[in-house]
Design a protein around this motif. Structure first.
Motif, PDB file in Angstrom:
ATOM      1  N   PRO A  31       0.740  -1.191   0.052  1.00 58.38           N
ATOM      2  CA  PRO A  31       0.057   0.067   0.049  1.00 58.38           C
ATOM      3  C   PRO A  31       0.760   1.361   0.018  1.00 58.38           C
ATOM      4  O   PRO A  31       2.091   1.266   0.375  1.00 58.38           O
ATOM      5  N   ASP A  32       0.284   2.310  -0.527  1.00 56.89           N
ATOM      6  CA  ASP A  32       1.236   3.597  -0.365  1.00 56.89           C
ATOM      7  C   ASP A  32       1.461   3.964   1.150  1.00 56.89           C
ATOM      8  O   ASP A  32       0.672   3.860   2.122  1.00 56.89           O
ATOM      9  N   LEU A  81      -1.226  -0.155   5.390  1.00 61.76           N
ATOM     10  CA  LEU A  81      -2.709   0.305   5.097  1.00 61.76           C
ATOM     11  C   LEU A  81      -3.244   1.039   6.385  1.00 61.76           C
ATOM     12  O   LEU A  81      -3.208   0.606   7.345  1.00 61.76           O
ATOM     13  N   GLY A 103      -8.917   3.217   4.388  1.00 64.32           N
ATOM     14  CA  GLY A 103      -7.397   3.312   3.736  1.00 64.32           C
ATOM     15  C   GLY A 103      -7.399   3.227   2.641  1.00 64.32           C
ATOM     16  O   GLY A 103      -6.257   3.246   1.873  1.00 64.32           O
ATOM     17  N   TRP A 104      -8.435   3.516   1.666  1.00 60.62           N
ATOM     18  CA  TRP A 104      -8.244   3.786   0.244  1.00 60.62           C
ATOM     19  C   TRP A 104      -7.467   4.678   0.002  1.00 60.62           C
ATOM     20  O   TRP A 104      -6.840   4.874  -1.152  1.00 60.62           O
ATOM     21  N   SER A 134      -4.740   5.812   1.851  1.00 54.11           N
ATOM     22  CA  SER A 134      -3.641   5.631   2.322  1.00 54.11           C
ATOM     23  C   SER A 134      -2.302   6.399   1.664  1.00 54.11           C
ATOM     24  O   SER A 134      -2.147   6.221   0.255  1.00 54.11           O
ATOM     25  N   ASN A 166      -4.071   0.674  -3.134  1.00 51.86           N
ATOM     26  CA  ASN A 166      -3.996   0.038  -1.602  1.00 51.86           C
ATOM     27  C   ASN A 166      -4.795  -1.188  -1.444  1.00 51.86           C
ATOM     28  O   ASN A 166      -4.920  -1.814  -0.196  1.00 51.86           O
TER      29      ASN A 166
END
Length: 460
Positions: free
Chosen positions: A51-52, A56, A95-96, A98, A337
């Protein structure tokens, strides 16, 4: 074939299986040409993409602490959320976005507007659309010197707490011009969420009291990025390719998705899994509503147009901006993510007609070009797809062959919706019969509620 409802129940498929923590790897960027020679490509390392920010974000308060958070929120200044505000709370909470941990403060807002990215430790992550919360003068006055506010829904129920707040000017013209590239009147999201919004923005760290639910019969499809990663791991996916859509699925879409899987298998992947990810937040009035689109997608799987064993259908909770190359970056970033390392992009993604002039608002090719060089998306493999059209010689959807253009019929989304509205059948092979019936039934229901009058579909 099993129905989607059977495939994606709320608990067993995601919570009753013991899964090993996936080994996240950073795949090498590749070029994915429209007609690849698999012998020229080396297999990319497997596993779900990081994830970025490397972790997350999860902003949902744990169960034992929810009562205390509600108690504290009771004495805080309150801000009532609009439906779109609530959708953004949902997006942030799971967390979309993140590594974003709440509604943007001014520094994050300006980076988003001017750079389409955020600076983080070790580099930048993509962030192309502002995720902000507007307040008016009266609300700003009630907040006063408070460092935290309670966010409540239309019924007054506390949804979240925004901590360590910062209030700054909401320059609407700058926001609109930089997000859409125009300030022309008639932009759907602008009219719905910005024009009449407050002249101030409030940012801060978000604590969401409990998971956002809509109680509309579709919550079982709203899988969080964490749940999607668990599902991909359970299915032993060694690649995940995401397809974003806000329209019913026709056989041209299915061709693109099945052909992508074929190409990934030729590259050496053993089990690439499709994330069919319809947008579930705000859409403009003439788009087919989410509940009807989900019924249509279910028929597509039941009829075997897509394989349920290699397809995960889930709802992406973000509102829709119709902001073309700017917004498509957000759509791609959010799927990182969720674990996707491939993203399918086509003609004019997130585009629409100019609200005043008779032309497309964006260049049809700019979306895929921007994605291929957007800051913060270097780890994501972009899959531009070939144009699919109805091949009259084969009576089915096929990839367009420029050597025989007269054999092909192009059926736009607008044309598709117009046919359904008028109860006219498309050519055989355009869409599975069960899926087409759902679309016709939707327009029949609209006509019935409007005494036989149905608004003309707006090109998008």
């Amino acid at each position: 074939m099993a129905s989607m409802a059977a495939l994606f129940t709320q608990t067993p498929s995601l919570s009753s299986h013991k899964t090993h923590k996936p080994q996240y790897t950073k795949p090498t960027k590749i070029s994915f040409s429209p007609n690849p020679d698999p012998r020229k490509h080396q297999r990319i390392s497997c596993g779900l993409i990081d994830p970025d920010g490397g972790k997350l974000v999860n902003l949902i308060v744990k169960e034992p602490h929810r009562y205390e958070k509600r108690r504290k929120a009771h004495s805080m200044p309150k801000i009532e959320l609009t439906r779109i505000d609530l959708e953004w709370v949902h997006v942030l909470s799971e967390g979309w976005a993140s590594p974003l941990r709440g509604f943007m403060r001014e520094s994050e807002f300006l980076q988003t507007l001017h750079f389409n990215s955020l600076r983080v430790e070790g580099g930048v992550v993509n962030m192309s659309v502002p995720i902000v919360l507007a307040v008016n003068d009266a609300q700003k006055g009630r907040i006063g010197e408070s460092s935290a506010v309670a966010l409540v829904d239309s019924s007054g129920v506390t949804v979240a707490i925004l901590n360590n707040i910062e209030i700054y000017k909401h320059n609407k013209e700058e926001r609109i011009a930089r997000t859409w590239g125009t300030t022309a009147p008639g932009l759907p999201y602008v009219e719905e969420a910005i024009t009449n919004a407050g002249n101030w923005l409030i940012g801060g760290d978000l604590e969401v009291i409990e998971p956002i639910k809509y109680n509309d019969g579709l919550d079982r499809y709203r899988l969080s990025p964490s749940e999607l990663r668990e599902e991909f791991t359970r299915r032993n996916a060694d690649a995940v390719f995401a397809f974003q859509l806000r329209n019913p699925v026709h056989n041209g879409h299915a061709l693109l998705m099945t052909d992508t899987r074929r190409r990934l298998l030729e590259m050496g992947y053993k089990n690439p899994v499709l994330l069919l990810h319809p947008l579930g937040g705000y859409t403009k009035a003439d788009d087919v509503p989410l509940s009807w689109r989900m019924q249509q997608h279910e028929k597509v799987l039941e009829d075997g147009v897509l394989d349920p064993e290699t397809t995960v259908v889930s709802i992406f909770p973000s509102p829709m901006h119709y902001a073309g190359p700017t917004e498509v970056q957000w759509h791609a970033k959010a799927r990182i993510n969720a674990g996707a390392n491939f993203y399918i992009v086509g003609r004019d993604p997130a585009g629409m007609s100019h609200p005043v002039e008779k032309r497309d608002l964006y260049d049809a090719d700019h979306g895929k070009k921007v994605l291929s060089m957007a800051p913060g998306l270097e780890r994501l493999n972009i899959l531009p797809f070939r144009v699919a059209a109805y091949d009259k010689t084969q009576s089915k959807m096929a990839f367009f062959d420029p050597s025989r253009p007269n054999d092909f019929l192009f059926i736009s989304g607008t044309k598709m919706r117009t046919l359904a509205k008028n109860r006219e059948n498309p050519p055989d092979g355009f869409m599975c019969p069960g899926g087409w019936k759902v679309l016709v039934d939707y327009y029949d229901s609209v006509a019935s509620s409007m005494n036989g009058k149905v608004p003309e579909p707006v090109p998008a």
